[in-house]
Design a protein around this motif. Structure first.
Motif, short mmCIF file in Angstrom:
data_model
loop_
_atom_site.label_atom_id
_atom_site.label_comp_id
_atom_site.label_asym_id
_atom_site.label_seq_id
_atom_site.Cartn_x
_atom_site.Cartn_y
_atom_site.Cartn_z
N ALA A 44 66.63 54.74 -5.39
CA ALA A 44 65.28 53.86 -4.93
C ALA A 44 65.25 54.14 -3.47
CB ALA A 44 65.62 52.47 -5.31
N ASP A 45 64.39 55.33 -3.07
CA ASP A 45 64.24 55.20 -1.57
C ASP A 45 63.53 54.20 -0.68
OD1 ASP A 45 65.91 57.75 -1.74
OD2 ASP A 45 64.18 58.82 -2.11
N ASP A 46 62.73 53.68 -1.57
CA ASP A 46 61.82 52.61 -0.86
C ASP A 46 62.60 51.24 -0.59
OD1 ASP A 46 59.28 53.70 -0.51
OD2 ASP A 46 58.56 53.37 -2.40
N VAL A 47 63.83 51.18 -0.64
CA VAL A 47 64.48 49.96 -0.44
C VAL A 47 64.77 49.83 0.94
CG1 VAL A 47 67.05 49.00 -0.62
CG2 VAL A 47 65.87 49.99 -2.63
N GLY A 341 58.14 48.25 -6.15
CA GLY A 341 57.86 48.17 -7.40
C GLY A 341 59.10 47.79 -8.12
N GLY A 342 59.22 48.31 -9.62
CA GLY A 342 60.26 47.93 -10.30
C GLY A 342 61.47 48.77 -10.11
N GLN A 343 61.28 49.78 -9.61
CA GLN A 343 62.43 50.70 -9.34
C GLN A 343 63.37 50.18 -8.17
OE1 GLN A 343 63.47 53.31 -11.31
NE2 GLN A 343 65.35 53.63 -9.70
N HIS A 346 65.10 46.94 -9.30
CA HIS A 346 66.15 47.37 -10.14
C HIS A 346 67.47 47.90 -9.44
CE1 HIS A 346 68.39 50.35 -12.87
NE2 HIS A 346 68.32 49.41 -13.67
N ALA A 347 67.31 48.56 -8.28
CA ALA A 347 68.31 48.67 -7.49
C ALA A 347 68.87 47.41 -6.92
CB ALA A 347 68.18 49.71 -6.33
N LEU A 348 68.07 46.49 -6.47
CA LEU A 348 68.41 45.26 -6.00
C LEU A 348 69.52 44.44 -6.99
CD1 LEU A 348 65.65 44.00 -3.97
CD2 LEU A 348 67.70 45.45 -3.07
N LEU A 349 69.26 44.68 -8.29
CA LEU A 349 70.13 44.05 -9.27
C LEU A 349 71.75 44.10 -9.04
CD1 LEU A 349 68.02 44.57 -12.75
CD2 LEU A 349 68.12 42.43 -11.11
N LEU A 350 71.85 45.41 -8.76
CA LEU A 350 73.21 45.78 -8.46
C LEU A 350 73.69 45.35 -7.27
CD1 LEU A 350 75.76 47.33 -9.28
CD2 LEU A 350 74.89 49.37 -8.26
N PHE A 351 72.68 45.24 -6.23
CA PHE A 351 72.91 44.91 -4.70
C PHE A 351 73.51 43.49 -5.15
CE2 PHE A 351 71.52 42.61 -0.93
CZ PHE A 351 72.30 43.43 0.01
N VAL A 352 72.75 42.52 -5.92
CA VAL A 352 72.88 41.21 -5.80
C VAL A 352 74.41 40.86 -6.49
CG1 VAL A 352 71.99 39.10 -6.56
CG2 VAL A 352 70.43 40.47 -5.57
N ALA A 353 74.59 41.73 -7.73
CA ALA A 353 75.76 41.36 -8.42
C ALA A 353 77.00 41.80 -7.65
CB ALA A 353 75.64 42.65 -9.67
N LEU A 401 74.87 43.08 -13.94
CA LEU A 401 75.29 44.33 -14.10
C LEU A 401 74.99 44.99 -15.29
CD1 LEU A 401 76.94 46.63 -12.85
CD2 LEU A 401 79.24 45.54 -13.78
N VAL A 402 75.11 44.04 -16.49
CA VAL A 402 74.78 44.54 -17.66
C VAL A 402 73.08 45.02 -17.53
CG1 VAL A 402 74.18 43.80 -20.22
CG2 VAL A 402 76.30 43.33 -19.00
N TRP A 403 72.19 43.99 -17.08
CA TRP A 403 70.74 44.45 -17.10
C TRP A 403 70.66 45.62 -16.09
CZ3 TRP A 403 67.09 40.40 -14.56
CH2 TRP A 403 65.57 40.94 -14.68
N PHE A 404 71.46 45.76 -15.38
CA PHE A 404 71.21 47.06 -14.46
C PHE A 404 71.50 48.40 -15.16
CE2 PHE A 404 73.35 50.35 -11.84
CZ PHE A 404 72.14 50.60 -10.71
N LEU A 405 72.71 48.17 -16.10
CA LEU A 405 73.08 49.35 -16.73
C LEU A 405 72.34 49.72 -17.92
CD1 LEU A 405 76.94 48.79 -16.49
CD2 LEU A 405 75.62 50.39 -15.43
N ALA A 406 71.56 48.73 -18.46
CA ALA A 406 70.87 48.65 -19.61
C ALA A 406 69.37 49.05 -19.54
CB ALA A 406 70.79 47.44 -20.56
N SER A 407 68.87 49.27 -18.11
CA SER A 407 67.59 49.41 -17.90
C SER A 407 67.32 50.38 -17.08
CB SER A 407 66.70 48.22 -17.52
OG SER A 407 67.32 47.50 -16.43
N ASP A 408 66.12 51.07 -16.65
CA ASP A 408 65.91 51.89 -15.67
C ASP A 408 64.86 51.23 -14.55
OD1 ASP A 408 67.23 54.07 -16.73
OD2 ASP A 408 65.48 54.51 -18.17
N SER A 409 64.17 49.91 -14.96
CA SER A 409 63.31 49.47 -14.14
C SER A 409 63.07 47.97 -14.56
CB SER A 409 62.06 50.39 -13.82
OG SER A 409 61.32 50.04 -15.04
#
Length: 450
Positions: A44-47, A341-343, A346-353, A401-409
């Protein structure tokens, strides 16, 4: 409290246990490394791109200015939830003057329009003792209704209408000039196209190096002069409120106005000054919207930023540095909605976890330190609360973490809701360690017994 003790209390308020600058730099560095890690892992380069950073800064400035207005007011003991209405007054007066005499005239009149709202709030709360919340709500309603009426009366007739005005918008306002550092961030100077060293590093997408380059380029490319003024207001407000006699008097009114009165402080005068300055900052936030963020006034333009500014002020524990950090946080999540956007979300889900795991570790360590010292029911409740916080943080981290691993965006609906969700989460997590001014919101009458 005795009169001679109020100054010591004001100076010491919020000082115990506070982190110093080296600690803040260390925390910021760790967060940047973690953000770079999740960017590389998820692609997610836009992060941390320069476009996202630039958008985050542009979106954070009006929130910060409104929050700074709330800080000045509440440090004097006057709650100001009328920030939104004062911002709205600043947008209209700024656009009205801006399209006629230029953007800097719009900035000046925007400040004056917000200061007028602050004066009304001061008259109601300080002179007549109206409940601060009631007065703030009235200012919000008055600001919205008055600007809608004036827009239809002035922008929809004559020259203003011919220039593009209408019943819900003003004619266009010339934007304030922007600055770009040559060589580092590109740009053109007299037809010469400057190199863009930071942009070149950013495009390689290297771990950490490209992230630092993207952040620096976002801060040095296309920055409005008014944004630079807003950044300078952080140290300026700190110096005035914490390093001058004027600031000490204002803060003493927010901590114990009766003790301050006994020391010779003119409490009414200090409260009036602080609330009018508060309105001026809110009006400046509105002027920013019509001269930088968008080149005209539009109905509903503030979009609740006054309320988010109030939340950022609370998150920052009524201090300019914390307020700036909170504003950047809200601006960044809003920029994710605009650009990433969603991508990116999605990367921030792992960051927050990962952050929640760290919070759980800190809560567990804190409970372990407190446990040998527990001797009262209050202490035992504090230990149980720390353990409960650690468990809840781990459960939330596992879910993310489960949400991050189970989805792409992340779905677009959640992306657009992210800024508001972050506002609620930050206030919920930060509320336990906040200390508002002791006399904030209390009615004051000169010579009256407490």
């Amino acid at each position: 409290m005795t009169a001679t003790g109020v100054l010591a209390r004001v100076k010491a308020a919020g000082g115990a246990g506070r982190l110093r600058w080296p600690h803040h730099l260390l925390i910021a560095s760790g967060l940047l490394v973690l953000l770079s890690f999740v960017r590389v892992l998820d692609g997610a380069d836009d992060v941390t791109s320069s476009g996202t950073v630039s958008a985050a800064l542009r979106l954070a400035v009006p929130i910060f200015l409104a929050g700074l207005g709330g800080l000045w007011s509440e440090r004097s003991g006057v709650i100001n939830i009328g920030l939104e209405g004062m911002m709205i007054l600043g947008t209209w007066t700024g656009a009205w003057a801006g399209y006629q005499w230029g953007p800097w005239a719009g900035v000046v009149f925007g400040v004056l329009g917000g200061a007028l709202g602050g004066l009304l709030h001061a008259v109601a709360t300080v002179t007549f003792g109206v409940d601060h919340i009631v007065s703030g709500v009235a200012i919000n309603i008055l600001g919205l209704g008055l600007t809608q009426f004036l827009a239809g009366l002035i922008f929809n007739t004559g020259e203003a209408k011919a220039l593009g005005g209408g019943p819900r918008q003003s004619p266009p306002v010339d934007p304030i000039r922007t600055l770009t550092l040559p060589v580092l961030s590109g740009g053109e100077i007299g037809g010469w196209k400057s190199p863009d060293w930071l942009g070149s590093l950013e495009r390689h997408h290297w771990f950490l190096v490209s992230d630092i380059a993207g952040i620096l380029r976002g801060l040095t490319s296309g920055m409005s002069l008014l944004t630079l003024v807003a950044i300078l207001l952080v140290p300026l407000s700190f110096l005035i409120l914490w390093r001058t006699a004027f600031g000490l008097r204002i803060r003493s009114c927010g901590e114990d106005p009766y003790a301050a009165e006994s020391l010779g402080v003119h409490v009414y005068r200090m409260k009036y000054a602080a609330v009018i300055i508060s309105g001026g900052f809110s009006g400046l936030a509105g002027a920013f919207l019509v001269t930088v963020a968008a080149p005209l006034y539009q109905d509903g333009q503030t979009g609740g930023r006054g309320y988010i500014g109030l939340a950022a002020m609370i998150f920052g524990n009524w201090r300019p540095g914390g307020l700036a950090a909170g504003s950047l946080l809200f601006g960044y999540t809003d920029a994710m909605n605009v650009r990433g956007g969603g991508q990116s979300v999605h990367a921030l889900l792992l960051f927050v976890a990962i952050l929640l795991v760290a919070v759980a570790g800190w809560q567990g360590a804190r409970a372990g330190r407190l446990r040998p010292q527990v001797a009262t029911d209050l202490g035992r409740r504090e230990v149980r609360g720390a353990y409960a916080g650690a468990v809840l943080s781990l459960v939330a981290a596992a879910g993310l973490l489960v949400w991050f691993l189970a989805s792409d965006s992340v779905p677009g609906e959640l992306v657009s809701f992210t800024p508001h969700l972050v506002t609620l989460l930050v206030l919920a997590l930060a509320s336990q360690r906040l200390r508002m001014p002791a006399a904030d919101g209390l009615r004051y009458r000169r010579g009256e017994a407490r």
